[in-house]
Design a protein around this motif. Structure first.
Motif, PDB file in Angstrom:
ATOM      1  N   ALA A  99      29.692  30.705  30.563  1.00 52.11           N
ATOM      2  CA  ALA A  99      30.902  29.985  30.160  1.00 52.11           C
ATOM      3  C   ALA A  99      31.609  29.377  31.356  1.00 52.11           C
ATOM      4  N   LEU A 100      31.682  30.122  32.468  1.00 50.03           N
ATOM      5  CA  LEU A 100      32.314  29.571  33.671  1.00 50.03           C
ATOM      6  C   LEU A 100      31.494  28.411  34.235  1.00 50.03           C
ATOM      7  N   GLY A 101      30.171  28.490  34.094  1.00 47.07           N
ATOM      8  CA  GLY A 101      29.327  27.411  34.583  1.00 47.07           C
ATOM      9  C   GLY A 101      29.578  26.092  33.885  1.00 47.07           C
ATOM     10  N   LYS A 102      29.984  26.134  32.617  1.00 45.56           N
ATOM     11  CA  LYS A 102      30.267  24.901  31.887  1.00 45.56           C
ATOM     12  C   LYS A 102      31.516  24.193  32.405  1.00 45.56           C
ATOM     13  N   LEU A 103      32.320  24.896  33.204  1.00 47.02           N
ATOM     14  CA  LEU A 103      33.531  24.279  33.757  1.00 47.02           C
ATOM     15  C   LEU A 103      33.288  23.662  35.127  1.00 47.02           C
ATOM     16  N   ALA A 104      32.020  23.633  35.586  1.00 45.90           N
ATOM     17  CA  ALA A 104      31.717  23.051  36.899  1.00 45.90           C
ATOM     18  C   ALA A 104      32.236  21.624  37.059  1.00 45.90           C
ATOM     19  N   PRO A 105      32.213  20.779  35.999  1.00 44.06           N
ATOM     20  CA  PRO A 105      32.764  19.423  36.168  1.00 44.06           C
ATOM     21  C   PRO A 105      34.279  19.391  36.379  1.00 44.06           C
ATOM     22  N   TYR A 106      34.927  20.539  36.217  1.00 44.61           N
ATOM     23  CA  TYR A 106      36.385  20.593  36.360  1.00 44.61           C
ATOM     24  C   TYR A 106      36.719  21.662  37.397  1.00 44.61           C
ATOM     25  N   PRO A 107      36.485  21.368  38.686  1.00 40.33           N
ATOM     26  CA  PRO A 107      36.544  22.401  39.727  1.00 40.33           C
ATOM     27  C   PRO A 107      37.912  23.059  39.879  1.00 40.33           C
ATOM     28  N   LEU A 108      38.989  22.319  39.644  1.00 41.20           N
ATOM     29  CA  LEU A 108      40.310  22.919  39.815  1.00 41.20           C
ATOM     30  C   LEU A 108      40.538  24.012  38.780  1.00 41.20           C
ATOM     31  N   LEU A 109      40.193  23.723  37.530  1.00 38.93           N
ATOM     32  CA  LEU A 109      40.341  24.728  36.485  1.00 38.93           C
ATOM     33  C   LEU A 109      39.383  25.887  36.731  1.00 38.93           C
ATOM     34  N   ALA A 110      38.144  25.575  37.110  1.00 35.47           N
ATOM     35  CA  ALA A 110      37.159  26.627  37.363  1.00 35.47           C
ATOM     36  C   ALA A 110      37.604  27.559  38.472  1.00 35.47           C
ATOM     37  N   ALA A 111      38.307  27.027  39.472  1.00 30.47           N
ATOM     38  CA  ALA A 111      38.752  27.858  40.589  1.00 30.47           C
ATOM     39  C   ALA A 111      39.838  28.833  40.173  1.00 30.47           C
ATOM     40  N   HIS A 112      40.713  28.414  39.283  1.00 31.69           N
ATOM     41  CA  HIS A 112      41.853  29.258  38.900  1.00 31.69           C
ATOM     42  C   HIS A 112      41.553  30.166  37.714  1.00 31.69           C
ATOM     43  N   LEU A 113      40.500  29.855  36.945  1.00 34.29           N
ATOM     44  CA  LEU A 113      40.307  30.575  35.687  1.00 34.29           C
ATOM     45  C   LEU A 113      39.989  32.061  35.868  1.00 34.29           C
ATOM     46  N   PRO A 114      39.164  32.487  36.850  1.00 30.94           N
ATOM     47  CA  PRO A 114      38.926  33.934  36.980  1.00 30.94           C
ATOM     48  C   PRO A 114      40.203  34.730  37.201  1.00 30.94           C
ATOM     49  N   GLY A 115      41.114  34.201  38.041  1.00 36.01           N
ATOM     50  CA  GLY A 115      42.381  34.894  38.232  1.00 36.01           C
ATOM     51  C   GLY A 115      43.204  34.911  36.965  1.00 36.01           C
ATOM     52  N   ALA A 116      43.159  33.808  36.216  1.00 37.00           N
ATOM     53  CA  ALA A 116      43.888  33.763  34.943  1.00 37.00           C
ATOM     54  C   ALA A 116      43.314  34.768  33.963  1.00 37.00           C
ATOM     55  N   ALA A 117      42.008  34.991  34.004  1.00 38.77           N
ATOM     56  CA  ALA A 117      41.377  35.938  33.087  1.00 38.77           C
ATOM     57  C   ALA A 117      41.917  37.347  33.292  1.00 38.77           C
ATOM     58  N   ALA A 118      42.161  37.717  34.532  1.00 36.17           N
ATOM     59  CA  ALA A 118      42.741  39.037  34.791  1.00 36.17           C
ATOM     60  C   ALA A 118      44.111  39.156  34.144  1.00 36.17           C
ATOM     61  N   GLY A 119      44.880  38.072  34.207  1.00 34.69           N
ATOM     62  CA  GLY A 119      46.194  38.083  33.573  1.00 34.69           C
ATOM     63  C   GLY A 119      46.117  38.104  32.066  1.00 34.69           C
ATOM     64  N   PHE A 120      45.128  37.389  31.503  1.00 37.05           N
ATOM     65  CA  PHE A 120      44.991  37.354  30.051  1.00 37.05           C
ATOM     66  C   PHE A 120      44.656  38.727  29.498  1.00 37.05           C
ATOM     67  N   ALA A 121      43.831  39.490  30.221  1.00 39.73           N
ATOM     68  CA  ALA A 121      43.464  40.823  29.753  1.00 39.73           C
ATOM     69  C   ALA A 121      44.691  41.713  29.608  1.00 39.73           C
ATOM     70  N   ALA A 122      45.674  41.532  30.482  1.00 36.17           N
ATOM     71  CA  ALA A 122      46.872  42.381  30.452  1.00 36.17           C
ATOM     72  C   ALA A 122      48.006  41.777  29.633  1.00 36.17           C
TER      73      ALA A 122
END
Length: 579
Positions: A352-375
């Protein structure tokens, strides 16, 4: 099909009346003269057509006029004066048309359709297809008496085909849920998916008549599937159709429209995220469809999509499959003090993260956002991304709905991966047995590890024997369903096992936490809770027994199907004919 007898040879001559207008056509057949208009002339054609239209006027939506023989065209013009809808003409008499000039005169009316297929059954079938597309409209058949004499094989064949459509229409016009006492009859739209076995077994145990229609595994809505559904409806006369996750329905809505035209209610039970399934389906919110969701939180979004009838219907279990196992405490390769069954989510999150490769800014921030979404208490991945300080802008700038869905999936799967890893790590002090994909080997500590891994287990053949052999079965729910509960909270107690599950809002409506279910609110609580329940087998047994009693009383597929049928009967009971 046997060859048709050849039509009678004849000659056609236009016969003008006073003022030069066409009054009749003379037909020379075998040395004798016939008159196309007959004694009544054009008025007879008008009267015949208007009488046929009046006969179907009481049918909702009226009827589709079908002329078997065009005649002088007076009847066709009379119908056009009172109806703006389509008009069908089955006629292949080139000599008569040359005399009347009718086709050329009517060529400007796009709503008048001529059928002259050499095969009369095909000509009738094309009319029937149009009638079916018009919600199984009635046919007002206007047969010209002369044509059947000229070519009895062709016009008789057309008339027989039209009668067959009318007879079929009568067979599918039965009222749905007509009797409160009779058990509901279920048409199951079947595709390869785990839940269908449970549904079929539950229907059989409940004594509900059901019929399976296989809808394949590829594109749906094609003629073969439509024909199978129509045949099953005519023969079996179900009260409603049932599908899971909209499986078997086409994205264009052809089958949904077909059920609506048949007046056959449709139940669709979502046991996975409706949003992830329905995002690329269009025009499926028929008023005769009721959507059931395993996640109560999904209902408002379904209503926003136009579904008038929605209901919460959680997952359940089959107690004939998941049941206590004699000798479960004895030696066995699956015997464990603590265990977890489930995917690491590493491959899913990576893809799923690989599909965001064309959008590098979002791809860079999304893992950190995922930690926040879990909580976060926010349940919607879309809403979370839209409000996240670093992701909101790049997410809003995504060019397509598919790209936005990819971002939601990436957030959900990465958050689930992190959450699941944190939960499973809480089992490591207890030498756990983990059944899942090979990515667990790298996700968890390798050197000097004190845990075992099994390959992924088959749901039907292996899980019923796995759960009873663990003292503590850990459950951690996917974050695509933050408020809902998954399959494991029903299957483990049914199998006589003990489950330690995460807190979910909808769990409290299904079990009594602390008395029927052991619940943790945070992954950090897992080690202490596992340690406690391993040290207190009596407490484990009381919870397992109470949980199993609740499951058997309320959370079997039999109970779910009874609720589903009752909801369908309440929403669509005594459904009137669609025509």
């Amino acid at each position: 099909m046997a060859a048709l007898p050849p039509p009678s040879p004849y000659a056609a001559t236009a016969l003008p009346g006073p003022g030069g207008a066409l009054a009749d056509v003379g037909l020379t057949v075998g040395g004798r003269t016939w008159h196309l208009a007959g004694r009544g002339g054009g008025q007879a054609e008008r009267d015949r057509a208007l009488a046929a239209m009046a006969a179907v006027a009481a049918v909702p939506g009226g009827g589709l006029p079908v002329f078997v023989g065009a005649g002088l065209g007076a009847g066709i013009r009379a119908v056009r004066e009172i109806s703006a809808g389509p008009i069908f003409v089955c006629d292949r008499e080139a000599a008569i048309d040359a005399a009347t000039g009718l086709r050329a005169a009517l060529a400007g009316d796009a709503g008048i359709h001529f059928f002259d297929d050499p095969d009369p059954a095909r000509a009738a079938a094309r009319v029937a297809d149009a009638a079916r597309a018009a919600s199984f409209a009635a046919l007002a058949v206007i047969a010209h008496p002369v044509y059947a004499r000229l070519d009895p094989g062709w016009y008789g064949g057309v008339t027989a085909g039209l009668r067959a459509y009318a007879a079929f229409r009568d067979r599918v016009a039965y009222p749905k849920f007509a009797s409160r006492q009779a058990p509901a009859r279920v048409l199951l739209l079947s595709r390869p998916y785990f839940l269908y076995r449970e549904i079929e077994a539950a229907l059989a145990r409940l004594g509900l008549p059901w019929r399976r229609v296989a809808t394949g595994s590829g594109q749906t809505g094609e003629e073969g599937v439509v024909a199978a559904i129509l045949a099953a409806v005519a023969e079996f006369q179900p009260d409603f159709a049932l599908t899971v996750n909209h499986l078997g329905l086409d994205r264009e809505g052809r089958l949904t429209d077909l059920f609506a035209s048949l007046g056959l209610p449709l139940a669709s039970w979502f046991v996975d995220s409706p949003r992830l399934i329905l995002h690329d389906y269009a025009a499926l919110a028929s008023k005769r469809t009721m959507v059931f969701s395993y996640d109560a939180d999904a209902l408002p979004a379904l209503q926003d999509l136009g579904f008038v009838h929605t209901a919460w219907l959680p997952l359940a279990t089959d107690p004939d499959r998941f049941r206590p196992l004699a000798g479960a405490a004895g030696p066995h390769p699956w015997r464990a003090r603590a265990s977890f069954v489930g995917a690491s989510m590493v491959p899913q999150a990576g893809e799923a993260l690989g599909k965001l490769a064309p959008y590098p800014l979002l791809a860079a921030h999304l893992p950190g956002a995922a930690a926040g979404f879990a909580a976060s208490p926010e349940k919607s991945a879309r809403a979370f991304l839209a409000a996240h300080p670093a992701c909101a802008g790049p997410f809003a700038a995504l060019p397509t709905a598919e790209a936005r869905l990819d971002a939601e999936l990436a957030l959900t799967w990465e958050a689930t991966r992190r959450y699941r890893l944190a939960c499973v790590r809480g089992l490591l002090p207890f030498s756990p047995l983990i059944a899942g994909d090979a990515a667990w080997e790298t996700a968890l500590p390798g050197a000097g590890r004190d845990w075992r891994r099994l390959p992924e287990l088959h749901y039907y053949d292996e899980l019923p024997g796995f759960y009873p052999r663990s003292d503590v079965n850990l459950n951690c729910t996917s974050l695509q369903m933050k408020g809902a509960v998954n399959q494991r909270v029903f299957d483990v107690p049914a199998a006589g096992g003990f489950v330690l599950t995460d807190a979910r809002e909808q769990l409290a409506a299904l079990f009594e936490p602390g008395r029927e279910m052991a619940v943790y609110a945070d992954p950090a609580e897992i080690p202490d809770m596992v340690r406690h329940y391993l040290a207190h087998p009596g407490a484990r047994a009381r919870l397992a027994e109470a949980g199993r009693a609740r499951v058997l009383a309320e959370h079997t597929y039999d109970r779910r199907l009874l609720r589903l049928v009752a909801a369908m009967k309440k929403a669509f009971g005594c459904v009137p004919k669609a025509w």
